[in-house]
Scaffold this motif. Structure first.
Motif, PDB file in Angstrom:
ATOM      1  N   PHE A  57       0.813  -1.219   0.000  1.00  0.00           N
ATOM      2  CA  PHE A  57       0.000   0.000   0.000  1.00  0.00           C
ATOM      3  C   PHE A  57       0.848   1.270   0.000  1.00  0.00           C
ATOM      4  O   PHE A  57       0.503   2.279   0.593  1.00  0.00           O
ATOM      5  CB  PHE A  57      -0.958  -0.013   1.199  1.00  0.00           C
ATOM      6  N   ASP A  58       2.002   1.212  -0.652  1.00  0.00           N
ATOM      7  CA  ASP A  58       2.830   2.393  -0.848  1.00  0.00           C
ATOM      8  C   ASP A  58       2.267   3.163  -2.043  1.00  0.00           C
ATOM      9  O   ASP A  58       2.353   2.724  -3.185  1.00  0.00           O
ATOM     10  CB  ASP A  58       4.273   1.978  -1.102  1.00  0.00           C
ATOM     11  N   LEU A  59       1.701   4.309  -1.773  1.00  0.00           N
ATOM     12  CA  LEU A  59       1.030   5.073  -2.820  1.00  0.00           C
ATOM     13  C   LEU A  59       1.981   5.926  -3.654  1.00  0.00           C
ATOM     14  O   LEU A  59       1.575   6.474  -4.668  1.00  0.00           O
ATOM     15  CB  LEU A  59      -0.013   6.002  -2.183  1.00  0.00           C
ATOM     16  N   ASN A  60       3.206   6.061  -3.244  1.00  0.00           N
ATOM     17  CA  ASN A  60       4.077   7.043  -3.879  1.00  0.00           C
ATOM     18  C   ASN A  60       4.187   6.900  -5.395  1.00  0.00           C
ATOM     19  O   ASN A  60       4.064   7.899  -6.115  1.00  0.00           O
ATOM     20  CB  ASN A  60       5.463   7.008  -3.237  1.00  0.00           C
ATOM     21  N   PRO A  61       4.408   5.686  -5.943  1.00  0.00           N
ATOM     22  CA  PRO A  61       4.526   5.596  -7.406  1.00  0.00           C
ATOM     23  C   PRO A  61       3.270   6.073  -8.143  1.00  0.00           C
ATOM     24  O   PRO A  61       3.360   6.804  -9.136  1.00  0.00           O
ATOM     25  CB  PRO A  61       4.791   4.109  -7.648  1.00  0.00           C
ATOM     26  N   LEU A  62       2.092   5.665  -7.659  1.00  0.00           N
ATOM     27  CA  LEU A  62       0.865   6.068  -8.344  1.00  0.00           C
ATOM     28  C   LEU A  62       0.512   7.515  -8.052  1.00  0.00           C
ATOM     29  O   LEU A  62      -0.111   8.183  -8.873  1.00  0.00           O
ATOM     30  CB  LEU A  62      -0.284   5.143  -7.944  1.00  0.00           C
ATOM     31  N   ARG A  63       0.896   8.000  -6.897  1.00  0.00           N
ATOM     32  CA  ARG A  63       0.648   9.410  -6.602  1.00  0.00           C
ATOM     33  C   ARG A  63       1.472  10.291  -7.542  1.00  0.00           C
ATOM     34  O   ARG A  63       1.000  11.328  -8.013  1.00  0.00           O
ATOM     35  CB  ARG A  63       0.992   9.708  -5.145  1.00  0.00           C
ATOM     36  N   GLU A  64       2.682   9.850  -7.837  1.00  0.00           N
ATOM     37  CA  GLU A  64       3.528  10.612  -8.756  1.00  0.00           C
ATOM     38  C   GLU A  64       2.947  10.606 -10.168  1.00  0.00           C
ATOM     39  O   GLU A  64       2.930  11.637 -10.849  1.00  0.00           O
ATOM     40  CB  GLU A  64       4.941  10.022  -8.764  1.00  0.00           C
ATOM     41  N   SER A  65       2.473   9.442 -10.618  1.00  0.00           N
ATOM     42  CA  SER A  65       1.889   9.389 -11.968  1.00  0.00           C
ATOM     43  C   SER A  65       0.572  10.147 -12.021  1.00  0.00           C
ATOM     44  O   SER A  65       0.244  10.760 -13.041  1.00  0.00           O
ATOM     45  CB  SER A  65       1.696   7.933 -12.407  1.00  0.00           C
ATOM     46  N   LEU A  66      -0.205  10.128 -10.923  1.00  0.00           N
ATOM     47  CA  LEU A  66      -1.441  10.905 -10.880  1.00  0.00           C
ATOM     48  C   LEU A  66      -1.126  12.393 -10.967  1.00  0.00           C
ATOM     49  O   LEU A  66      -1.772  13.132 -11.717  1.00  0.00           O
ATOM     50  CB  LEU A  66      -2.219  10.604  -9.603  1.00  0.00           C
ATOM     51  N   SER A  67      -0.128  12.834 -10.226  1.00  0.00           N
ATOM     52  CA  SER A  67       0.278  14.234 -10.274  1.00  0.00           C
ATOM     53  C   SER A  67       0.694  14.636 -11.680  1.00  0.00           C
ATOM     54  O   SER A  67       0.370  15.728 -12.161  1.00  0.00           O
ATOM     55  CB  SER A  67       1.434  14.465  -9.291  1.00  0.00           C
ATOM     56  N   GLU A  68       1.365  13.720 -12.365  1.00  0.00           N
ATOM     57  CA  GLU A  68       1.808  13.997 -13.729  1.00  0.00           C
ATOM     58  C   GLU A  68       0.633  14.112 -14.685  1.00  0.00           C
ATOM     59  O   GLU A  68       0.563  15.038 -15.505  1.00  0.00           O
ATOM     60  CB  GLU A  68       2.764  12.893 -14.184  1.00  0.00           C
ATOM     61  N   VAL A  69      -0.323  13.176 -14.594  1.00  0.00           N
ATOM     62  CA  VAL A  69      -1.436  13.205 -15.539  1.00  0.00           C
ATOM     63  C   VAL A  69      -2.387  14.362 -15.240  1.00  0.00           C
ATOM     64  O   VAL A  69      -3.020  14.908 -16.145  1.00  0.00           O
ATOM     65  CB  VAL A  69      -2.196  11.853 -15.538  1.00  0.00           C
ATOM     66  N   LEU A  70      -2.477  14.776 -13.975  1.00  0.00           N
ATOM     67  CA  LEU A  70      -3.367  15.889 -13.637  1.00  0.00           C
ATOM     68  C   LEU A  70      -2.929  17.192 -14.286  1.00  0.00           C
ATOM     69  O   LEU A  70      -3.740  18.119 -14.426  1.00  0.00           O
ATOM     70  CB  LEU A  70      -3.444  16.064 -12.118  1.00  0.00           C
ATOM     71  N   SER A  71      -1.671  17.269 -14.721  1.00  0.00           N
ATOM     72  CA  SER A  71      -1.221  18.478 -15.409  1.00  0.00           C
ATOM     73  C   SER A  71      -1.935  18.658 -16.744  1.00  0.00           C
ATOM     74  O   SER A  71      -1.958  19.753 -17.301  1.00  0.00           O
ATOM     75  CB  SER A  71       0.295  18.438 -15.625  1.00  0.00           C
ATOM     76  N   LEU A  72      -2.558  17.564 -17.248  1.00  0.00           N
ATOM     77  CA  LEU A  72      -3.333  17.625 -18.485  1.00  0.00           C
ATOM     78  C   LEU A  72      -4.814  17.899 -18.237  1.00  0.00           C
ATOM     79  O   LEU A  72      -5.577  18.093 -19.183  1.00  0.00           O
ATOM     80  CB  LEU A  72      -3.194  16.305 -19.262  1.00  0.00           C
ATOM     81  N   TYR A  73      -5.235  17.877 -16.967  1.00  0.00           N
ATOM     82  CA  TYR A  73      -6.654  17.993 -16.605  1.00  0.00           C
ATOM     83  C   TYR A  73      -6.879  19.169 -15.650  1.00  0.00           C
ATOM     84  O   TYR A  73      -7.188  18.980 -14.475  1.00  0.00           O
ATOM     85  CB  TYR A  73      -7.131  16.695 -15.946  1.00  0.00           C
ATOM     86  N   PRO A  74      -6.727  20.399 -16.128  1.00  0.00           N
ATOM     87  CA  PRO A  74      -6.857  21.552 -15.227  1.00  0.00           C
ATOM     88  C   PRO A  74      -8.231  21.687 -14.576  1.00  0.00           C
ATOM     89  O   PRO A  74      -8.337  22.199 -13.464  1.00  0.00           O
ATOM     90  CB  PRO A  74      -6.553  22.750 -16.135  1.00  0.00           C
ATOM     91  N   SER A  75      -9.290  21.233 -15.250  1.00  0.00           N
ATOM     92  CA  SER A  75     -10.623  21.356 -14.650  1.00  0.00           C
ATOM     93  C   SER A  75     -10.831  20.352 -13.526  1.00  0.00           C
ATOM     94  O   SER A  75     -11.709  20.526 -12.678  1.00  0.00           O
ATOM     95  CB  SER A  75     -11.715  21.188 -15.708  1.00  0.00           C
ATOM     96  N   VAL A  76     -10.019  19.293 -13.490  1.00  0.00           N
ATOM     97  CA  VAL A  76     -10.128  18.291 -12.433  1.00  0.00           C
ATOM     98  C   VAL A  76      -9.498  18.800 -11.136  1.00  0.00           C
ATOM     99  O   VAL A  76      -9.994  18.552 -10.044  1.00  0.00           O
ATOM    100  CB  VAL A  76      -9.484  16.963 -12.879  1.00  0.00           C
ATOM    101  N   THR A  77      -8.402  19.530 -11.252  1.00  0.00           N
ATOM    102  CA  THR A  77      -7.720  20.052 -10.064  1.00  0.00           C
ATOM    103  C   THR A  77      -8.241  21.428  -9.668  1.00  0.00           C
ATOM    104  O   THR A  77      -7.818  21.978  -8.650  1.00  0.00           O
ATOM    105  CB  THR A  77      -6.206  20.152 -10.304  1.00  0.00           C
ATOM    106  N   GLY A  78      -9.144  22.007 -10.457  1.00  0.00           N
ATOM    107  CA  GLY A  78      -9.687  23.328 -10.155  1.00  0.00           C
ATOM    108  C   GLY A  78     -10.853  23.273  -9.190  1.00  0.00           C
ATOM    109  O   GLY A  78     -11.156  22.241  -8.588  1.00  0.00           O
TER     110      GLY A  78
END
Length: 459
Positions: A57-78
């Protein structure tokens, strides 16, 4: 909703993930007329995996990839806010996505065979949008770890921000980024792509239907859901059985018609002789290139199919299947645009959109996910889903995917979803008033097809 006292799901931590590349201040994303029309509903998607994706349950790898993909989804992080004219927009301020982590007190397979829809709600976040949503994360992820391995990832958002295709492609993009693969369907943000036309046309059946829907009243009976899974062999046999009436029937055509007739039997005689089914389809591919498949927002079209009472009998199932098939095949691009024209025409002075209304209801509604299927070259006649097979490792497909719409009232909802397995396997999730659902789960015509019952509370 299940009592928190007896819930087998316990949330133990929360965090916020922001995009790796800030979008920058001052940018906004206005919502379309169709987005506004769906504001009464919420959307909840859950992907189940047999293996633990996170190595203890180490989230770090997926958290990093989520952070990366969210850069393409500004309305999701807004954050949602009101524009000067009173309409909804998203301020793309990089405020981030809320993530909840939870433990489930049973194994994955025990959960799928013993939980019911009300308990499955605990795997996603069902918070109501606050009056002031400017500091509220409208997209929320919940990562649930089962005993003995297995994970369910739940995504929740207001329906006016995303439809099931958008939510699934967001998840798929995250998985592709995690695997360091190109994103197959990059997000496309442009609500003006679905703007009303300079010369509107509201003289269509679809526009008339939406006008009637906007004034209709729905009952508020307590609803419940059950999920039926049908293997490829059963679906092929059923399609063969209606081949004479509808030689080109799809799995959706058959299952929509079949469950429509069974639900009609449960509900009993109506005052009028006609029976109606609202069919919800995704129109991204219907618009013939004017709307990319990666369009992020709502691209759903509701259309009404009505049949006389005599056409709904068990002996006429092939006719009902053909009616569903012809209805979907006959959908025209102009019908979609006329609805957008009609929604735009309802604006009041100042340009504010009209209040939202019950889109999933009040009539019985059936949602098709067949647009997510692409042909497979692995075996003749088989099919696989290019969108639903979101996975974080090549060999880890989800074992099940659930799609739920919040605030469904009225006659009920039927959701026909491609399975994560190869072939024609389909899952059908039915939401009805509680008493009607209990009777449907004992319907002998359904049970003769020997479906696997999932999330039906059969302990």
């Amino acid at each position: 909703m299940s009592s928190k006292k007896s819930s087998r799901v316990g949330v133990h931590s929360k965090l916020t993930v922001v995009s790796s590349k800030p979008f920058g201040p001052g940018n906004t994303h206005p919502l379309s007329a169709l987005d506004h029309a769906l504001a009464l509903h919420t959307l909840h998607v859950i992907f189940y995996y047999e293996d633990n994706l996170f190595q203890s349950f180490d989230l770090n790898p997926l958290r990093e990839s989520l952070s990366e993909v969210l850069s393409l989804y500004p309305s999701v992080t807004g954050r949602l806010s009101r524009a000067d004219n009173g309409n909804w927009e998203v301020k793309c301020n990089d405020a981030g996505v809320r993530i909840f982590r939870a433990k489930v007190g049973v194994s994955l397979h025990e959960w799928l065979s013993s939980a019911d829809e009300s308990e499955e709600r605990d795997l996603t976040v069902w918070d109501d949008m606050p009056q002031d949503p400017t500091i509220w994360s409208s997209f929320r992820l919940q990562i649930n770890e089962f005993e003995g391995g297995g994970v369910a990832i739940g995504l929740s958002c207001p329906h006016m921000l995303a439809d099931p295709t958008s939510a699934t492609l967001l998840f798929k993009s995250w998985a592709e980024t995690s695997r360091r693969e190109p994103i197959e369907h990059p997000p496309f943000f442009n609500s003006m792509a679905l703007h009303g036309r300079p010369v509107p046309n509201v003289n269509t059946k679809s526009a008339e239907y939406y006008a009637a829907k906007s004034k209709a009243q729905a009952s508020s009976l307590k609803m419940a859901s059950a999920t039926f899974k049908f293997p490829t062999s059963v679906i092929k046999q059923c399609l063969s059985g209606v081949h004479q009436d509808c030689p080109d029937a799809t799995p959706f055509d058959f299952l929509a018609a079949f469950f429509w007739t069974r639900v009609t039997r449960v509900k009993g005689p109506k005052n009028g002789s006609a029976h109606s089914l609202s069919i919800c389809t995704d129109f991204r591919r219907l618009l013939k290139g004017s709307l990319p498949f990666g369009y992020f927002g709502n691209a759903l079209h509701f259309s009404m199919l009505s049949l006389e009472g005599g056409e709904m009998g068990q002996g006429e199932l092939g006719h009902v299947v053909q009616s569903v098939h012809s209805h979907i095949l006959g959908m025209k691009e102009e019908e979609v645009w006329s609805v957008i024209d009609w929604l735009e025409a309802q604006k009041v002075e100042g340009g504010k959109f009209a209040p939202p209304f019950r889109m999933f209801g009040p009539e019985l509604t059936c949602i098709s996910f067949e647009h997510m299927i692409v042909p497979s070259t692995m075996a003749e006649g088989s099919a696989r889903s290019s969108s639903i097979h979101a996975m974080f490792n090549k060999d880890r497909k989800p074992v099940h995917a659930s799609y739920h719409v919040g605030n469904v009232e009225g006659e009920g909802l039927i959701v026909v979803t491609p399975s994560t397995e190869e072939g024609f396997t389909r899952t059908v999730t039915v939401t009805l008033p509680e008493k009607e659902l209990a009777e449907l789960c004992e319907d002998q015509s359904i049970l003769r097809l020997e479906p696997t019952m999932l999330l039906c509370g059969k302990r």
